[in-house]
Design a protein around this motif. Structure first.
Motif, PDB file in Angstrom:
ATOM      1  N   SER A  47       0.832  -1.204   0.000  1.00 42.87           N
ATOM      2  CA  SER A  47       0.000   0.000   0.000  1.00 42.87           C
ATOM      3  C   SER A  47       0.868   1.255   0.000  1.00 42.87           C
ATOM      4  N   GLY A  48       2.178   1.070   0.057  1.00 47.64           N
ATOM      5  CA  GLY A  48       3.082   2.206   0.070  1.00 47.64           C
ATOM      6  C   GLY A  48       3.292   2.799   1.448  1.00 47.64           C
ATOM      7  N   HIS A  49       2.865   2.101   2.489  1.00 50.37           N
ATOM      8  CA  HIS A  49       3.058   2.557   3.868  1.00 50.37           C
ATOM      9  C   HIS A  49       4.360   1.941   4.386  1.00 50.37           C
ATOM     10  N   PHE A  50       5.470   2.403   3.833  1.00 45.26           N
ATOM     11  CA  PHE A  50       6.766   1.798   4.115  1.00 45.26           C
ATOM     12  C   PHE A  50       7.176   1.958   5.576  1.00 45.26           C
ATOM     13  N   ASP A  51       6.908   3.127   6.154  1.00 46.78           N
ATOM     14  CA  ASP A  51       7.296   3.322   7.553  1.00 46.78           C
ATOM     15  C   ASP A  51       6.546   2.361   8.465  1.00 46.78           C
ATOM     16  N   GLU A  52       5.270   2.110   8.184  1.00 39.33           N
ATOM     17  CA  GLU A  52       4.511   1.148   8.965  1.00 39.33           C
ATOM     18  C   GLU A  52       5.040  -0.267   8.734  1.00 39.33           C
ATOM     19  N   ALA A  53       5.408  -0.583   7.496  1.00 40.86           N
ATOM     20  CA  ALA A  53       5.944  -1.912   7.175  1.00 40.86           C
ATOM     21  C   ALA A  53       7.236  -2.183   7.941  1.00 40.86           C
ATOM     22  N   LYS A  54       8.057  -1.136   8.139  1.00 44.71           N
ATOM     23  CA  LYS A  54       9.329  -1.297   8.853  1.00 44.71           C
ATOM     24  C   LYS A  54       9.122  -1.767  10.285  1.00 44.71           C
ATOM     25  N   ALA A  55       7.971  -1.479  10.868  1.00 41.16           N
ATOM     26  CA  ALA A  55       7.698  -1.891  12.248  1.00 41.16           C
ATOM     27  C   ALA A  55       7.567  -3.403  12.371  1.00 41.16           C
ATOM     28  N   TYR A  56       7.413  -4.107  11.254  1.00 37.91           N
ATOM     29  CA  TYR A  56       7.172  -5.548  11.279  1.00 37.91           C
ATOM     30  C   TYR A  56       8.323  -6.357  10.674  1.00 37.91           C
ATOM     31  N   VAL A  57       9.483  -5.732  10.488  1.00 41.36           N
ATOM     32  CA  VAL A  57      10.620  -6.452   9.923  1.00 41.36           C
ATOM     33  C   VAL A  57      11.796  -6.429  10.891  1.00 41.36           C
ATOM     34  N   THR A  58      12.712  -7.369  10.683  1.00 42.00           N
ATOM     35  CA  THR A  58      13.930  -7.406  11.486  1.00 42.00           C
ATOM     36  C   THR A  58      14.782  -6.180  11.158  1.00 42.00           C
ATOM     37  N   GLN A  59      15.711  -5.885  12.041  1.00 44.34           N
ATOM     38  CA  GLN A  59      16.592  -4.735  11.834  1.00 44.34           C
ATOM     39  C   GLN A  59      17.350  -4.842  10.505  1.00 44.34           C
ATOM     40  N   GLU A  60      17.794  -6.064  10.160  1.00 44.18           N
ATOM     41  CA  GLU A  60      18.520  -6.261   8.905  1.00 44.18           C
ATOM     42  C   GLU A  60      17.639  -6.001   7.682  1.00 44.18           C
ATOM     43  N   SER A  61      16.335  -6.189   7.821  1.00 41.72           N
ATOM     44  CA  SER A  61      15.419  -6.043   6.696  1.00 41.72           C
ATOM     45  C   SER A  61      14.980  -4.607   6.464  1.00 41.72           C
ATOM     46  N   VAL A  62      15.228  -3.725   7.406  1.00 42.78           N
ATOM     47  CA  VAL A  62      14.853  -2.313   7.248  1.00 42.78           C
ATOM     48  C   VAL A  62      15.535  -1.722   6.025  1.00 42.78           C
ATOM     49  N   THR A  63      16.764  -2.137   5.753  1.00 41.49           N
ATOM     50  CA  THR A  63      17.497  -1.637   4.591  1.00 41.49           C
ATOM     51  C   THR A  63      16.758  -1.960   3.300  1.00 41.49           C
ATOM     52  N   MET A  64      16.217  -3.168   3.193  1.00 44.01           N
ATOM     53  CA  MET A  64      15.471  -3.554   1.989  1.00 44.01           C
ATOM     54  C   MET A  64      14.198  -2.720   1.850  1.00 44.01           C
ATOM     55  N   VAL A  65      13.499  -2.502   2.942  1.00 44.14           N
ATOM     56  CA  VAL A  65      12.281  -1.688   2.886  1.00 44.14           C
ATOM     57  C   VAL A  65      12.638  -0.249   2.515  1.00 44.14           C
ATOM     58  N   ASN A  66      13.743   0.266   3.053  1.00 43.36           N
ATOM     59  CA  ASN A  66      14.200   1.608   2.680  1.00 43.36           C
ATOM     60  C   ASN A  66      14.504   1.693   1.190  1.00 43.36           C
ATOM     61  N   PHE A  67      15.132   0.637   0.653  1.00 43.64           N
ATOM     62  CA  PHE A  67      15.424   0.598  -0.776  1.00 43.64           C
ATOM     63  C   PHE A  67      14.128   0.644  -1.592  1.00 43.64           C
ATOM     64  N   LEU A  68      13.161  -0.179  -1.201  1.00 40.50           N
ATOM     65  CA  LEU A  68      11.882  -0.186  -1.915  1.00 40.50           C
ATOM     66  C   LEU A  68      11.186   1.171  -1.812  1.00 40.50           C
ATOM     67  N   GLN A  69      11.273   1.796  -0.646  1.00 40.39           N
ATOM     68  CA  GLN A  69      10.667   3.107  -0.455  1.00 40.39           C
ATOM     69  C   GLN A  69      11.308   4.145  -1.386  1.00 40.39           C
ATOM     70  N   SER A  70      12.613   4.079  -1.555  1.00 38.07           N
ATOM     71  CA  SER A  70      13.280   5.035  -2.437  1.00 38.07           C
ATOM     72  C   SER A  70      13.012   4.732  -3.910  1.00 38.07           C
ATOM     73  N   ALA A  71      12.745   3.479  -4.225  1.00 38.45           N
ATOM     74  CA  ALA A  71      12.516   3.082  -5.617  1.00 38.45           C
ATOM     75  C   ALA A  71      11.101   3.379  -6.105  1.00 38.45           C
ATOM     76  N   PHE A  72      10.149   3.486  -5.183  1.00 34.04           N
ATOM     77  CA  PHE A  72       8.756   3.692  -5.569  1.00 34.04           C
ATOM     78  C   PHE A  72       8.219   4.956  -4.928  1.00 34.04           C
ATOM     79  N   PRO A  73       8.013   6.012  -5.732  1.00 40.51           N
ATOM     80  CA  PRO A  73       7.515   7.270  -5.175  1.00 40.51           C
ATOM     81  C   PRO A  73       6.089   7.129  -4.647  1.00 40.51           C
ATOM     82  N   PRO A  74       5.701   8.002  -3.705  1.00 44.57           N
ATOM     83  CA  PRO A  74       4.370   7.917  -3.088  1.00 44.57           C
ATOM     84  C   PRO A  74       3.213   7.958  -4.080  1.00 44.57           C
ATOM     85  N   ASP A  75       3.372   8.657  -5.211  1.00 44.09           N
ATOM     86  CA  ASP A  75       2.254   8.730  -6.161  1.00 44.09           C
ATOM     87  C   ASP A  75       1.963   7.396  -6.830  1.00 44.09           C
TER      88      ASP A  75
END
Length: 147
Positions: A47-75
């Motif tokens: 749904s593009g709620h990357f910050d909320e998604a980060k609350a449910y991943v391991t510390q090592e996985s935050v980097t991947m979610v950050n990458f996806l967040q930077s790759a897909f703009p909010p629009d």
């Protein structure tokens, strides 16, 4: 009148405190279930709620979610209200690791099966996006394009 205001204020504070504690209990309930963590993570991610998604991943996985967040703009997610992870199935591999598989219904109308690893960290279940042994584990490049 002063006594009445104190009662109203006390009652209001009690309601706010109850609502806050209730929200914390609901959040804690999610972390106690690998299936719930996988579902809430996937629905937030797609749904593009990357910050909320980060609350449910391991510390090592935050980097991947950050990458996806930077790759897909909010629009990209403006009309993504109908994203659902359904039919969540759990395969426990131990007391601290599990594999969850679910059917992901995306905002572009496409559907696909997805698998994530879930691990127990400090008593909470969290999604781990690190798994080099299983090519079906999120996020493979061919599925990222569907976001």
């Amino acid at each position: 009148m002063n006594m009445m205001m104190k009662r109203i204020l006390t009652f209001s504070l009690a309601l706010v405190l109850m609502a806050t504690l209730s929200g914390c209990d609901q959040q804690e309930a999610i972390y106690r279930s690998p299936k719930k963590v996988a579902k809430v993570f996937a629905e937030n991610l797609y749904s593009g709620h990357f910050d909320e998604a980060k609350a449910y991943v391991t510390q090592e996985s935050v980097t991947m979610v950050n990458f996806l967040q930077s790759a897909f703009p909010p629009d990209n997610f403006e009309n993504c209200n109908e994203v659902k992870a359904e039919d969540v199935k759990l395969t426990s591999t131990s007391d601290t690791t599990a594999i969850c598989t679910y059917m992901m219904h995306l905002c572009n109308g496409k559907t696909h099966e997805e698998t994530v690893n879930v691990v127990k960290v400090n008593g909470h279940w969290l999604v781990s996006l690190r798994n080099h042994d299983n090519p079906n584990v999120l996020p493979p490049a061919d599925r990222v394009e569907h976001m």
